[in-house]
Design a protein around this motif. Structure first.
Motif, PDB file in Angstrom:
ATOM      1  N   ASP A  61      12.434  -0.853   7.871  1.00  0.00           N
ATOM      2  CA  ASP A  61      13.356  -0.001   7.102  1.00  0.00           C
ATOM      3  C   ASP A  61      13.827  -0.790   6.122  1.00  0.00           C
ATOM      4  OD1 ASP A  61      14.373   2.796   6.565  1.00  0.00           O
ATOM      5  OD2 ASP A  61      16.060   3.168   8.122  1.00  0.00           O
ATOM      6  N   GLY A  62      13.778  -1.491   5.518  1.00  0.00           N
ATOM      7  CA  GLY A  62      13.923  -2.129   4.927  1.00  0.00           C
ATOM      8  C   GLY A  62      14.977  -4.042   5.773  1.00  0.00           C
TER       9      GLY A  62
ATOM     10  N   ARG B 171       0.626  -1.605   0.054  1.00  0.00           N
ATOM     11  CA  ARG B 171      -0.220  -0.410   0.323  1.00  0.00           C
ATOM     12  C   ARG B 171       0.996   1.186  -0.223  1.00  0.00           C
ATOM     13  NH1 ARG B 171      -5.294  -0.261   4.511  1.00  0.00           N
ATOM     14  NH2 ARG B 171      -5.767   1.496   3.030  1.00  0.00           N
ATOM     15  N   ALA B 172       0.114   2.027  -1.110  1.00  0.00           N
ATOM     16  CA  ALA B 172       1.423   3.799  -0.815  1.00  0.00           C
ATOM     17  C   ALA B 172       1.400   4.323  -0.218  1.00  0.00           C
ATOM     18  CB  ALA B 172       1.475   4.133  -2.297  1.00  0.00           C
TER      19      ALA B 172
ATOM     20  N   ALA C 131       4.640   0.326   1.044  1.00  0.00           N
ATOM     21  CA  ALA C 131       5.415   0.385   0.129  1.00  0.00           C
ATOM     22  C   ALA C 131       6.708   1.306   0.213  1.00  0.00           C
ATOM     23  CB  ALA C 131       4.902   0.977  -1.102  1.00  0.00           C
ATOM     24  N   GLY C 132       8.091   0.791   0.203  1.00  0.00           N
ATOM     25  CA  GLY C 132       9.282   1.385   0.497  1.00  0.00           C
ATOM     26  C   GLY C 132       9.884   2.004   2.091  1.00  0.00           C
ATOM     27  N   GLY C 133       8.418   0.867   3.044  1.00  0.00           N
ATOM     28  CA  GLY C 133       8.598   1.062   4.380  1.00  0.00           C
ATOM     29  C   GLY C 133       8.986   2.376   4.916  1.00  0.00           C
ATOM     30  N   VAL C 134      10.707   2.483   5.700  1.00  0.00           N
ATOM     31  CA  VAL C 134      10.162   3.666   6.391  1.00  0.00           C
ATOM     32  C   VAL C 134      10.945   5.049   5.418  1.00  0.00           C
ATOM     33  CG1 VAL C 134      11.649   5.112   8.159  1.00  0.00           C
ATOM     34  CG2 VAL C 134      10.493   3.220   9.063  1.00  0.00           C
ATOM     35  N   ARG C 135      11.674   4.209   4.954  1.00  0.00           N
ATOM     36  CA  ARG C 135      12.159   5.277   2.948  1.00  0.00           C
ATOM     37  C   ARG C 135      11.501   5.665   2.427  1.00  0.00           C
ATOM     38  NH1 ARG C 135      18.192   2.575   3.416  1.00  0.00           N
ATOM     39  NH2 ARG C 135      16.565   0.790   4.655  1.00  0.00           N
ATOM     40  N   GLY C 136      10.880   4.811   1.807  1.00  0.00           N
ATOM     41  CA  GLY C 136       9.899   5.459   1.148  1.00  0.00           C
ATOM     42  C   GLY C 136       8.186   6.397   1.750  1.00  0.00           C
TER      43      GLY C 136
ATOM     44  N   ALA D  60       9.523  -7.054   8.384  1.00  0.00           N
ATOM     45  CA  ALA D  60       7.822  -6.847   8.354  1.00  0.00           C
ATOM     46  C   ALA D  60       7.595  -7.831   6.869  1.00  0.00           C
ATOM     47  CB  ALA D  60       7.835  -5.896   6.823  1.00  0.00           C
ATOM     48  N   GLN D  61       8.152  -8.366   6.256  1.00  0.00           N
ATOM     49  CA  GLN D  61       7.513  -9.230   5.114  1.00  0.00           C
ATOM     50  C   GLN D  61       8.015 -10.785   6.483  1.00  0.00           C
ATOM     51  OE1 GLN D  61       7.459  -9.950   2.069  1.00  0.00           O
ATOM     52  NE2 GLN D  61       6.847 -12.324   1.669  1.00  0.00           N
TER      53      GLN D  61
END
Length: 533
Positions: A72-73, A10-11, A96-101, A77-78
């Motif tokens: 954060d990568g 989800r974006a 989508a992209g986690g914290v940095r996204g 999360a997965q």
């Protein structure tokens, strides 16, 4: 399912839209508390993967709630999304992209813990110009024997750790109920403090909103400001409010609290309607008893859990992480539920107070029973403290302790290795060779979930210590203290700036600077919907 399972994403804009439209969403940061506190979206509640099974039943009571998981990568999360799905949650996605996204898409990132509540507190002060005195001014009043009283609005255990000399413990939700009895002279100056700023501001403004006749002022920057001014704090104090309240005082406080709740447009409901809402399971429902823990354990309405009102306002993201959920509050006096609800409503929470409760409704005693959807731990091979003690007399047995790191440092089984469950694979190379493993935590509740994961990673026999380290202690077996064997970094808890870091003064000043900037961050974020009456 495996870790290779693909989850939808989800974006940022999708999540932001859900927040703005007050649709239910559980935005969950599954990292440990320390990395979470360093950077996260405003409404990302911290629910570490390490403790997921223990926390999920209470914090996410509805299995069809929309969940968005982030990290954060680190890959957490997965793994968490997979575990949520295994536990029966049906609407699970990754941010989508986690914290940095989130940041790359234009989202604001916040620091520290309980960021929504702390940001809201700063907004209250900004809009209401909540009166405050600095530490030197309060100390001068105390030194001159002025007609004044200092109320500490934190939990009693926090108050006992450190407090303003001469202050009284009056946790936030108790202030309006207890103020007139503790300061019956309307000319008595009431000072409200906490460790930093939020509970001082909310506590002070609660008394002002309720029309308490006394002059009321916050201690600016709380015990942090007191320490930075070079003043001494007391430790181990025991002064607290009397649980008895005069009937006329209670009636007047209830009327004042109800008026504040009405101004904040708090919803009203009944015991039967609240029960029906919870049984329907079409919305996430949180039911909280906002009185003191002692009152709760003496008697409470079935189905309600203890959440002292001051802490519920301070830690809303911990008690009720589903944004857009329905929150229902109960008390026995009409004061604490209404005052607590008035703040939650201003924080854009759909909140209701139960009207018409009588003593006959408070039929349950003790701590709350396990959640209806409590996760059953895997079957495990158990070992008693005496058997483990005998095993440890010869090499080959390695003990892993999955308790909170602070508990481990305080006391643990000699030779035990402290380990983060979510980082177990990274911890194993640091451990000595083992023929077998024994896992524990304080009660072994978390260790039971870690045991099969350790067995799969090592291929070695794994046993769970029956009763955990508390049973070892009860058996009179030896313990050791300190950071003796750390297999994982101590990131499970963010160290607050008043907890004695090596650069305490710098940390405390940085913390205050951060709080001062929260109103501007709220403006840039734009997802909160806060309003101040």
């Amino acid at each position: 399912m495996t870790l290779e399972t693909e989850f939808r994403t989800r974006a940022f804009e999708d999540v932001r839209r859900a927040l703005l439209e007050r649709r239910e969403i559980a935005l969950l940061d599954v990292r440990e508390e320390d990395p979470h506190a360093r950077s996260h979206p405003l409404f990302a509640a911290n629910l570490p993967l390490s403790k997921l099974e223990l926390e999920v039943p209470l914090r996410l009571p509805r299995r069809s709630v929309p969940i968005v998981v982030l990290d954060d990568g680190e890959g957490l999360a997965q793994r968490a999304a997979l575990r949520f799905t295994e536990l029966g949650y049906t609407d699970v996605a990754l941010l989508a992209g986690g914290v940095r996204g989130w940041a790359a898409a234009g989202g604001e990132l916040f620091q520290d813990v309980n960021a929504p509540s702390k940001a809201f507190g700063e907004l209250v002060e900004s809009e209401r110009h909540t009166p405050a005195l600095d530490a030197q001014e309060v100390q001068a009043l105390l030194a001159s024997d002025a007609n004044m009283v200092v109320f500490d609005a934190r939990r009693f255990d926090e108050y006992q750790t450190m407090n303003i000399p001469g202050s009284i413990s009056v946790p936030g939700a108790e202030l309006v109920l207890r103020a007139q009895q503790l300061a019956p002279d309307p000319t008595t100056h009431i000072i409200v403090n906490c460790a930093g700023r939020t509970r001082s501001i909310i506590g002070t403004q609660s008394l002002i909103n309720a029309g308490v006749p006394n002059p009321v002022t916050a201690l600016r920057n709380g015990t942090i400001g007191w320490t930075l001014a070079g003043l001494e704090l007391a430790h181990g104090s025991t002064r607290r409010f009397s649980p008895a309240t005069d009937g006329a005082v209670r009636v007047a406080a209830a009327a004042a609290a109800r008026a504040v709740a009405d101004r904040a447009e708090v919803g009203r409901t009944t015991r039967d309607e609240a029960r029906r809402w919870a049984d329907e399971a079409v919305r996430t429902i949180y039911r909280f008893d906002v009185r003191t823990p002692h009152e709760y354990e003496s008697s409470h309405v079935p189905g309600f859990r203890s959440a002292p009102g001051g802490q519920l306002v301070q830690e809303t993201d911990m008690f009720a992480p589903v944004r857009g959920a329905r929150v229902i509050l109960a008390d026995s006096d009409g004061v604490r539920a209404n005052m607590t609800a008035s703040w939650l409503a201003q924080m854009n929470v759909e909140v209701y107070v139960i009207d018409g409760l009588t003593p006959a409704d408070f039929t349950e005693e003790g701590v709350a029973p396990p959640a209806r959807n409590a996760v059953t731990p895997p079957a495990s091979d158990e070992i008693s403290p005496a058997e483990l003690s005998a095993l440890l007399q010869s090499p080959g047995t390695v003990v892993l302790d999955f308790t909170a790191s602070a508990n481990y440092v305080k006391q643990h089984i000699p030779g035990a290795w402290w380990t983060l469950r979510a980082q177990l694979a990274d911890a194993l190379p640091k451990l000595p060779p083992a023929q077998r493993y024994v896992v524990t935590c304080w009660t072994s509740a978390l260790a039971r979930f870690a045991a099969p994961e350790l067995a799969e990673l090592t291929g070695k026999p794994v046993q769970v210590l029956t009763g955990g380290t508390s049973a070892w202690l009860a058996a009179g077996l030896p313990l050791e203290t300190g950071e003796t064997q750390l297999a994982s970094p101590r990131i499970d808890r963010y160290r607050r700036p008043y907890e004695g870091t090596d650069n305490a003064r710098e940390a405390m000043n940085a913390y205050l600077e951060w709080e001062y900037g929260l109103v501007a961050q709220l403006s840039r974020d734009g997802t909160h919907g806060f309003h101040v009456i």
